[in-house]
Design a protein around this motif. Structure first.
Motif, mmCIF file in Angstrom:
data_model
loop_
_atom_site.group_PDB
_atom_site.id
_atom_site.type_symbol
_atom_site.label_atom_id
_atom_site.label_comp_id
_atom_site.label_asym_id
_atom_site.label_seq_id
_atom_site.Cartn_x
_atom_site.Cartn_y
_atom_site.Cartn_z
ATOM 1 N N ARG A 38 3.936 -10.660 12.980
ATOM 2 C CA ARG A 38 4.774 -10.712 14.567
ATOM 3 C C ARG A 38 5.925 -9.741 14.396
ATOM 4 O O ARG A 38 6.969 -10.010 13.485
ATOM 5 C CB ARG A 38 5.243 -11.890 15.053
ATOM 6 N N ILE A 39 5.941 -8.611 15.215
ATOM 7 C CA ILE A 39 7.220 -7.718 15.089
ATOM 8 C C ILE A 39 7.769 -7.608 16.268
ATOM 9 O O ILE A 39 7.373 -7.096 17.345
ATOM 10 C CB ILE A 39 6.888 -6.354 14.437
ATOM 11 N N SER A 40 9.197 -7.679 16.505
ATOM 12 C CA SER A 40 9.830 -7.478 17.662
ATOM 13 C C SER A 40 10.310 -5.992 17.691
ATOM 14 O O SER A 40 10.961 -5.512 16.934
ATOM 15 C CB SER A 40 11.169 -8.325 17.869
ATOM 16 N N THR A 45 12.538 -7.686 13.982
ATOM 17 C CA THR A 45 12.345 -8.854 13.269
ATOM 18 C C THR A 45 10.898 -9.070 12.777
ATOM 19 O O THR A 45 9.891 -8.556 13.486
ATOM 20 C CB THR A 45 12.769 -10.002 14.197
ATOM 21 N N ASP A 57 7.739 -11.857 23.237
ATOM 22 C CA ASP A 57 8.417 -10.472 23.068
ATOM 23 C C ASP A 57 7.940 -9.874 21.714
ATOM 24 O O ASP A 57 8.912 -9.172 21.098
ATOM 25 C CB ASP A 57 10.077 -10.387 23.184
ATOM 26 N N CYS A 58 6.955 -10.280 20.931
ATOM 27 C CA CYS A 58 6.549 -9.805 19.654
ATOM 28 C C CYS A 58 5.280 -8.936 19.971
ATOM 29 O O CYS A 58 4.483 -9.397 20.578
ATOM 30 C CB CYS A 58 6.369 -10.897 18.711
ATOM 31 N N GLU A 59 5.018 -7.923 19.112
ATOM 32 C CA GLU A 59 3.703 -7.529 18.922
ATOM 33 C C GLU A 59 3.121 -7.856 17.613
ATOM 34 O O GLU A 59 3.678 -8.470 16.696
ATOM 35 C CB GLU A 59 3.837 -5.934 18.823
ATOM 36 N N SER A 60 1.797 -8.097 17.839
ATOM 37 C CA SER A 60 1.012 -8.781 16.596
ATOM 38 C C SER A 60 0.194 -7.719 15.809
ATOM 39 O O SER A 60 -0.717 -7.011 16.618
ATOM 40 C CB SER A 60 0.052 -9.956 17.176
#
Length: 91
Positions: A38-40, A45, A57-60
């Motif tokens: 998971r990347i913000s 992050t 609010d994260c992309e997977s």
């Protein structure tokens, strides 16, 4: 928001991705086969989690997509896939 990160932040982001993939490879029973990175996009992050965990609010990204098999049949982080992922968030 692309292009707003310094070279140092991008280098640190790249290291965190490699570390997360290495953690996933090192302990195959800790995470499910469909584990996600998971990347913000706002602050880069990086979190390694099971697919059912929800992080707003994260992309997977599937961690398995960032792994390759060596000729010796060892799992390792894929430099090409990691570089593509870094470029996606930072360029």
């Amino acid at each position: 928001m692309k292009g707003k990160f310094s070279a140092g932040i991008i280098e640190n982001f790249t290291r965190r991705i490699y570390q997360a993939v290495e953690d996933y490879i090192a302990d195959p029973f800790r995470y499910a086969a469909d584990a996600l990175l998971r990347i913000s996009p706002e602050n880069l992050t990086v979190t390694l989690s099971d697919a059912e965990e929800i992080l707003p609010d994260c992309e997977s990204i599937r961690v398995g997509d960032l792994v390759e098999v060596t000729p010796e049949e060892q799992l390792v982080p894929s430099p090409d896939q990691v570089a593509a992922l870094v470029a996606r968030f930072c360029s």
